[in-house]
Design a protein around this motif. Sequence first.
Motif, PDB file in Angstrom:
ATOM      1  N   THR C   6       0.860  -1.195   0.000  1.00  0.00           N
ATOM      2  CA  THR C   6       0.000   0.000   0.000  1.00  0.00           C
ATOM      3  C   THR C   6       0.889   1.236   0.000  1.00  0.00           C
ATOM      4  O   THR C   6       1.946   1.253   0.634  1.00  0.00           O
ATOM      5  CB  THR C   6      -0.933   0.061   1.230  1.00  0.00           C
ATOM      6  OG1 THR C   6      -0.156   0.286   2.386  1.00  0.00           O
ATOM      7  CG2 THR C   6      -1.741  -1.200   1.409  1.00  0.00           C
ATOM      8  N   GLU C   8       0.689   5.282   0.598  1.00  0.00           N
ATOM      9  CA  GLU C   8      -0.058   6.469   1.064  1.00  0.00           C
ATOM     10  C   GLU C   8      -1.567   6.223   1.024  1.00  0.00           C
ATOM     11  O   GLU C   8      -2.342   7.075   0.578  1.00  0.00           O
ATOM     12  CB  GLU C   8       0.285   7.698   0.196  1.00  0.00           C
ATOM     13  CG  GLU C   8       1.747   8.071   0.135  1.00  0.00           C
ATOM     14  CD  GLU C   8       2.293   8.576   1.463  1.00  0.00           C
ATOM     15  OE1 GLU C   8       1.586   9.349   2.112  1.00  0.00           O
ATOM     16  OE2 GLU C   8       3.396   8.159   1.861  1.00  0.00           O
ATOM     17  N   LEU C   9      -1.982   5.081   1.477  1.00  0.00           N
ATOM     18  CA  LEU C   9      -3.393   4.687   1.367  1.00  0.00           C
ATOM     19  C   LEU C   9      -4.231   5.389   2.448  1.00  0.00           C
ATOM     20  O   LEU C   9      -3.922   5.291   3.633  1.00  0.00           O
ATOM     21  CB  LEU C   9      -3.504   3.169   1.523  1.00  0.00           C
ATOM     22  CG  LEU C   9      -4.847   2.556   1.141  1.00  0.00           C
ATOM     23  CD1 LEU C   9      -5.041   2.585  -0.369  1.00  0.00           C
ATOM     24  CD2 LEU C   9      -4.928   1.119   1.632  1.00  0.00           C
ATOM     25  N   SER C  10      -5.273   6.071   2.000  1.00  0.00           N
ATOM     26  CA  SER C  10      -6.146   6.770   2.957  1.00  0.00           C
ATOM     27  C   SER C  10      -7.605   6.489   2.636  1.00  0.00           C
ATOM     28  O   SER C  10      -7.958   6.265   1.481  1.00  0.00           O
ATOM     29  CB  SER C  10      -5.933   8.280   2.889  1.00  0.00           C
ATOM     30  OG  SER C  10      -4.635   8.606   3.274  1.00  0.00           O
ATOM     31  N   ASP C  26      -2.663   7.651   5.202  1.00  0.00           N
ATOM     32  CA  ASP C  26      -1.334   7.443   4.613  1.00  0.00           C
ATOM     33  C   ASP C  26      -0.673   6.137   5.058  1.00  0.00           C
ATOM     34  O   ASP C  26       0.433   6.126   5.591  1.00  0.00           O
ATOM     35  CB  ASP C  26      -0.404   8.619   4.975  1.00  0.00           C
ATOM     36  CG  ASP C  26      -1.016   9.944   4.563  1.00  0.00           C
ATOM     37  OD1 ASP C  26      -1.682   9.963   3.510  1.00  0.00           O
ATOM     38  OD2 ASP C  26      -0.871  10.933   5.300  1.00  0.00           O
ATOM     39  N   ASN C  28       1.337   2.922   4.662  1.00  0.00           N
ATOM     40  CA  ASN C  28       2.355   2.329   3.779  1.00  0.00           C
ATOM     41  C   ASN C  28       2.795   1.009   4.379  1.00  0.00           C
ATOM     42  O   ASN C  28       3.433   0.989   5.433  1.00  0.00           O
ATOM     43  CB  ASN C  28       3.582   3.246   3.673  1.00  0.00           C
ATOM     44  CG  ASN C  28       3.250   4.508   2.925  1.00  0.00           C
ATOM     45  OD1 ASN C  28       2.932   4.477   1.743  1.00  0.00           O
ATOM     46  ND2 ASN C  28       3.282   5.637   3.633  1.00  0.00           N
ATOM     47  N   GLY C  63      -4.432   7.303  -2.566  1.00  0.00           N
ATOM     48  CA  GLY C  63      -3.348   6.334  -2.411  1.00  0.00           C
ATOM     49  C   GLY C  63      -3.570   5.100  -3.273  1.00  0.00           C
ATOM     50  O   GLY C  63      -4.576   5.003  -3.991  1.00  0.00           O
TER      51      GLY C  63
END
Lengths: 269, 278, 325
Positions: C6, C8-10, C26, C28, C63
């Motif tokens: 992942t 910067e997954l939001s 975010d 990671n 993200g």
Amino acid sequence: MRSRITLLLKVAYARAYVRIKGGNREPSWVVWEILLPLLAVASVAYTYMILGAPREYIGFVVIGGAMISYWFNVIWGMGNALYWEKETGNLETFMITPAPLEGLLLGMALGGMFNTTLRALSIVLVGTMAFKASFNPSGLPAAFLIFVLTMVALYSLGMCIASIFLMYSRSGWRAAEVLQEPIMFLSGLYYPISIFPTLIQLLASSIPLTIGMDGIRRSLLLGYNLYDLRFHVISLSVMIPVLAYLAKRMLRYMELRAKVEGRLTLRWM
Amino acid sequence: MDVIKIARRAYAISWLSWLELSNWTNPLIFTIYVLIRPLFTLLLYAYIYVAFAISSGYSNPASAFYMVTGISFYNYIGSGIYGVAWVIHEEREHYRLLKYNYLAVPDLMFYLTSRGLIHYLIGLALSLVTLPIGLWLVSYDLSSLQVNLPLILINLILGYLWCTSLGIMVSAISLFSAEWGPLIAESTGGLLFLVGSVLFPAQSLPWWMQPLVNAIPMREWMELTRFALNPQYPIRADFLLQMEVIKTSLYLLCSFVFFKIMDKLVRMKGYLEATTEH
Amino acid sequence: MYSIETIELSRTFKRNKGRLIYALRDVNIKVRKGEIFGLLGPNGAGKTTLIRILATLLLPTSGKAYVLGYDVVGEANKVREVINVVSGGERSGYGIMTVKENLWYFTQLYGLSRRDGWRKVRELIELLGMEDFADIRLNRLSTGMIQKYNLARGLINDPKVLFLDEPTLGLDVEVAKYIRRLIRKLIKEDPERTIFLTTHYMAEAEELCDRIAIIHKGRIVALGSPEQLKKMICDELVYKLEVKGIYSKLGERLKEAGFSKAVSSKSDITTGLTSLRMVLSSEEEAEEVVKWLIGSGYKVISISKVEPSLEDVFLKLVGGKLSEE
């Protein structure tokens, strides 16, 4: 005794609150609950108009459509209530409290009645405006009394049905589905039951909805007063204690059997 | 495209639909359960004709034929649309399995289409059972029927296609509503009943409803069914068939695009697993 | 290529009056093939949201996320072919059908042939030890049996990435142990397989996972092997104290008094004692704590230095125990 009634009313209020609040959380409810149930009524009203039926027939359809909403609420909002509480696991939580089961059912019914009444009123309103159904205002007091008696009888019958759901949830659900159309037919939803053969008329008269629908039609369409409708009032007044007693006994019996057979918390889905 | 794999999936999903419908009781009770509703619906509506038309001297075999064929064959469409449009609500709210089915099949649309199949078959059987009973009830002369089997078959296939496409579009909407799924499904059936020339010609509806009548291929489907049963039935069959084919193609395309958009949107909003619990 | 990645997954959700709630911020993470990766966090930390996104059930707000190199947004169908999800506390089958029927149904959805489907069903029934209840409808099964069924269903497509969301939730000790053994066996049998596990139970994560990420309020606050995580507090000391009496707010009072933020307290009405677990920087600080407790009228029964555990890492990072959040 007094504290038990207070508790019953409190439970009913709380459950009705959840039903109304939850049911109206999505704004689209206005469309689905009010406008679209008019479709069946409109279909039959148009059929009568095309067949060239007199105006009273449209009135029959409109009153029938409004009243049948309550029958649906009895089956799905009340009979179905216990089944649904069971499926979601809430019944288990409810049963370990001292709250009476009747309060829960009453609450579900009252909660459902809010939307049902809106639906029924919108059918009457649209029927009056779009299909020019005309009503006799002088029949209103009699219609109101018969409506109240019908509701009490109908919801007592709903408690009987609920007890069946408590025991046989899935089969109970199917039974409720099967009951829908026969009751629609026998109650004289779209025409007076006088057109049926005598035997069917007798059978139909054992359903409180049939008597209620007929009484309200006679008062609102033909202007009958309370004296003219005394047999309707008497019939419903006799049905109420019988059905209420039956509902109480059935509910207790089915609850006991459900506990013995371990079905009280058995989800079928 | 692996056709065998697709057929296997469709079979398993239809099998599930069948169990869901029938495994609560024995075959005899199930048969009675399946028959009671359409038979009483037939009585309910046929009595409009029987009670009013005959008693008032308005005996008209053409009207009788119109109403009975409409009520009987509505079973096919009504059962089918409900079978497709009810699935989202049932899987999500009742069984809580929408997400697992969603993950297991490559496409939710395919799942819905397959779940509906058995409902169409039951609807067809009910149409065939209620038709002779209804015609007998209104004293219609059965000898005037001349069944055009190829046309019936083509029409049934077209009906399945457009009705399922409509069901898919309705399902796409009900993905967003945990509360109103059943009403949305039932209302769509009610809408088809009103604008589909079931009990009366849809042209009699007010002008403002005509765009809706024309947008849904139900009228063409119903009229062609009547024509396929009685070639004397006065319609322009070729024209109606062409219209039904065009509309069905459009429905297929629209349902595909619409469902894809809604599928994405519902995952964006996080409503895929939304339930009501009240 | 990572098994899960992942970037910067939001993910945000709109709540009442348009207020935005950050379920993930975010995130990671990089999970390697063959790993048992644990995600640890209290309720509402974002664990299930992350699984839902990785399983294509929910789209991220921003993200990127990849499963075996497939984009979970753009290549959702490919992702679904290689993953499966098993959630604890749920029933992932139809109550109206038997265990066998449910499993066979899902084999068909995953495209297995009729014969292979039944073979798979038999294999899974044997693997999970479900012979005794294979012909019983799901609505009649106990919680433990259901979870075994859930796991069997999750293995139908031989997933390369298996998401286990609280797999031992609400299970008795024996079944939970059995399931943990099975999880290890699944990885041993297929070293290419990855298991992504979320749990409430610290000991479970410590026992099973190669690496653990601690998630709090949507953010990954620590990531590493259990040993690496424990090293995060190797310069600090962990003390266990027992105080006579039931004081449910004692942990909070200590925090208010300016001692370590990493305090957890638990009262036991059967013994009449309140236990404290504290991460402190020195022995002097421990003495200060005892003085403060005595000065405030508490009766300290015992104090002992203990080996730091993963629980203490969590305590230090989040400021409370998992169950307290």
